[in-house]
Design a protein around this motif. Sequence first.
Motif, PDB file in Angstrom:
ATOM      1  N   PRO A  88      -5.448   0.165   0.181  1.00  0.00           N
ATOM      2  CA  PRO A  88      -5.416   1.362  -0.672  1.00  0.00           C
ATOM      3  C   PRO A  88      -4.425   2.416  -0.206  1.00  0.00           C
ATOM      4  O   PRO A  88      -3.808   3.103  -1.025  1.00  0.00           O
ATOM      5  CB  PRO A  88      -6.861   1.881  -0.593  1.00  0.00           C
ATOM      6  CG  PRO A  88      -7.683   0.665  -0.309  1.00  0.00           C
ATOM      7  CD  PRO A  88      -6.829  -0.200   0.575  1.00  0.00           C
ATOM      8  N   ALA A 132     -14.522   6.204   5.107  1.00  0.00           N
ATOM      9  CA  ALA A 132     -13.258   6.387   4.381  1.00  0.00           C
ATOM     10  C   ALA A 132     -13.371   5.905   2.945  1.00  0.00           C
ATOM     11  O   ALA A 132     -12.655   6.401   2.056  1.00  0.00           O
ATOM     12  CB  ALA A 132     -12.134   5.657   5.093  1.00  0.00           C
ATOM     13  N   ASP A 133     -14.245   4.947   2.672  1.00  0.00           N
ATOM     14  CA  ASP A 133     -14.378   4.368   1.341  1.00  0.00           C
ATOM     15  C   ASP A 133     -15.567   4.936   0.562  1.00  0.00           C
ATOM     16  O   ASP A 133     -15.783   4.547  -0.587  1.00  0.00           O
ATOM     17  CB  ASP A 133     -14.530   2.853   1.447  1.00  0.00           C
ATOM     18  CG  ASP A 133     -13.384   2.208   2.208  1.00  0.00           C
ATOM     19  OD1 ASP A 133     -12.235   2.671   2.034  1.00  0.00           O
ATOM     20  OD2 ASP A 133     -13.632   1.266   2.984  1.00  0.00           O
ATOM     21  N   GLU A 181      -1.733   4.728  -2.269  1.00  0.00           N
ATOM     22  CA  GLU A 181      -1.696   6.190  -2.160  1.00  0.00           C
ATOM     23  C   GLU A 181      -0.286   6.678  -1.828  1.00  0.00           C
ATOM     24  O   GLU A 181       0.205   7.663  -2.400  1.00  0.00           O
ATOM     25  CB  GLU A 181      -2.681   6.655  -1.090  1.00  0.00           C
ATOM     26  CG  GLU A 181      -4.138   6.377  -1.431  1.00  0.00           C
ATOM     27  CD  GLU A 181      -5.060   6.483  -0.220  1.00  0.00           C
ATOM     28  OE1 GLU A 181      -4.601   6.958   0.836  1.00  0.00           O
ATOM     29  OE2 GLU A 181      -6.229   6.077  -0.325  1.00  0.00           O
ATOM     30  N   THR A 225      -2.649   3.281   9.630  1.00  0.00           N
ATOM     31  CA  THR A 225      -3.685   2.334  10.045  1.00  0.00           C
ATOM     32  C   THR A 225      -3.424   1.977  11.513  1.00  0.00           C
ATOM     33  O   THR A 225      -2.413   2.378  12.099  1.00  0.00           O
ATOM     34  CB  THR A 225      -3.616   1.070   9.190  1.00  0.00           C
ATOM     35  OG1 THR A 225      -2.322   0.467   9.370  1.00  0.00           O
ATOM     36  CG2 THR A 225      -3.801   1.393   7.704  1.00  0.00           C
ATOM     37  N   ALA A 279     -20.735   0.355   6.019  1.00  0.00           N
ATOM     38  CA  ALA A 279     -19.601   0.818   5.240  1.00  0.00           C
ATOM     39  C   ALA A 279     -18.827   1.884   5.997  1.00  0.00           C
ATOM     40  O   ALA A 279     -19.376   2.657   6.766  1.00  0.00           O
ATOM     41  CB  ALA A 279     -20.085   1.377   3.900  1.00  0.00           C
ATOM     42  N   SER A 280     -17.533   1.916   5.752  1.00  0.00           N
ATOM     43  CA  SER A 280     -16.684   2.933   6.356  1.00  0.00           C
ATOM     44  C   SER A 280     -16.790   4.219   5.552  1.00  0.00           C
ATOM     45  O   SER A 280     -16.817   4.188   4.310  1.00  0.00           O
ATOM     46  CB  SER A 280     -15.233   2.461   6.391  1.00  0.00           C
ATOM     47  OG  SER A 280     -14.368   3.527   6.708  1.00  0.00           O
ATOM     48  N   VAL A 296     -10.825  11.345   4.491  1.00  0.00           N
ATOM     49  CA  VAL A 296     -11.706  10.869   3.425  1.00  0.00           C
ATOM     50  C   VAL A 296     -11.297  11.473   2.091  1.00  0.00           C
ATOM     51  O   VAL A 296     -10.656  12.527   2.037  1.00  0.00           O
ATOM     52  CB  VAL A 296     -13.184  11.226   3.727  1.00  0.00           C
ATOM     53  CG1 VAL A 296     -13.654  10.524   4.987  1.00  0.00           C
ATOM     54  CG2 VAL A 296     -13.368  12.736   3.865  1.00  0.00           C
ATOM     55  N   PRO A 300      -4.968   7.189   5.699  1.00  0.00           N
ATOM     56  CA  PRO A 300      -5.622   6.857   4.423  1.00  0.00           C
ATOM     57  C   PRO A 300      -6.462   8.028   3.928  1.00  0.00           C
ATOM     58  O   PRO A 300      -7.116   8.716   4.704  1.00  0.00           O
ATOM     59  CB  PRO A 300      -6.502   5.653   4.788  1.00  0.00           C
ATOM     60  CG  PRO A 300      -5.853   5.051   5.998  1.00  0.00           C
ATOM     61  CD  PRO A 300      -5.276   6.213   6.759  1.00  0.00           C
ATOM     62  N   GLY A 301      -6.416   8.252   2.624  1.00  0.00           N
ATOM     63  CA  GLY A 301      -7.234   9.289   2.010  1.00  0.00           C
ATOM     64  C   GLY A 301      -6.585  10.651   1.922  1.00  0.00           C
ATOM     65  O   GLY A 301      -7.143  11.551   1.301  1.00  0.00           O
TER      66      GLY A 301
END
Length: 400
Positions: free
Chosen positions: A85, A275-276, A89, A168, A272-273, A338, A231-232
């Motif tokens: 993702p 971030a998601d 982005e 990452t 779950a992370s 996030v 990310p995010g």
Amino acid sequence: MSGLVVDAEKCVGCGRCVRTCANDGIEVVERRARVLDGCVSCGMCVDACPVGALAVERDESGADTSGYRDIWVFSQVGADGVVLPVALELVGKGRELADERGCRLVAVLGEHSDADDANARALAAAGADEVLRTCDDRLAHTDVECYAAWLCALALERRPEVILYGATNFGRELAPRVAVTLQTGLTADCTILEMDCERGLLQQTRPAFGGNLMATIVCPNHRPQMATVRPGIFPAPEPREVGEANVTDVLLDAAVYGRVNVLSREKAGQGASIADAPALVVVGRGIGSKKALARVRRLAELLGERLGCACEIGCTRPVVEAGWLDYSHQVGQTGVSVAPRLLVSLGVSGAIQHLAGISGAETVVAVNEDADAPIFGAANYKVVGDCMTVVDELIAQLEK
């Protein structure tokens, strides 16, 4: 050459430079300052010198920056074979920058040899003008040596003006290796990217000095300009209607081989992370104690039921340092960035690095006793009061 220089005629050997330096980069011998290997040319000693005997000389010649064109996005593929993702982005943000600059946006994609066109189509739908793709089994695993050799060869041949990477674990390993090989600059963990079209400079903004200020960094004398982004940080673009993706297939040099052999893979961590997560309840030290987490978890459970989605628990760095939650829950520039649809912030003051990590949230509800807390500057809904009193009331209302 760049570096600190000493004017021996002016230097009086007072030692202020030695006391100022935090890197053991200078010493005084026989009443004259002498530069050591630890010097990082920060200039602190220059400001401290009472007689003006020190100066930092910088090489401003750089490389020839003409002929560089286009913005590239390194599009990392996950273990499941799907582009991450964060790549989409960055393609969305890169599209904005490319439109301002008047250049093309290129997604650079490395996949295994039998990959289909799904990732290329996704990148094109996100805004890429071209997908520069290499399908080769040597790129099936995140082998940094293979990827760096591949990416550097492409950059030397095609001369991009900008390369963006997702921050990452792999992106943070790959980008510095590419930067050293190409002899260019790299800004890590950027939260804002803007284009100075007049000078062709990518303005890369990130928290600095422990998050106490925001620094905007440019790379005027070397190309490509490179940055990593967590990310995010930027929202994923809405997919656009495209026909066939404009894909250019390129070959990986036959001489390129890494030294790593992947024997097996195991997923790190459980659950779950954050971030998601589509919804988050983020706690700070303002909740009072670790015991309060049980009520916070109950609130997250009820919010998830009401919203019809998972609602996870996040926290600030002081909460992790206190041992209330582990690092996987930490939100912010030094934790996880996030972008949930809903973020409920409880007892969080709002340091710069934390605000940078929640900048992608759609709706922020903040509760804090301090009416002047910085978190309120990022909030859509603000409650001044005891956060646990508010939690108890929310639980009571949701349980009805």
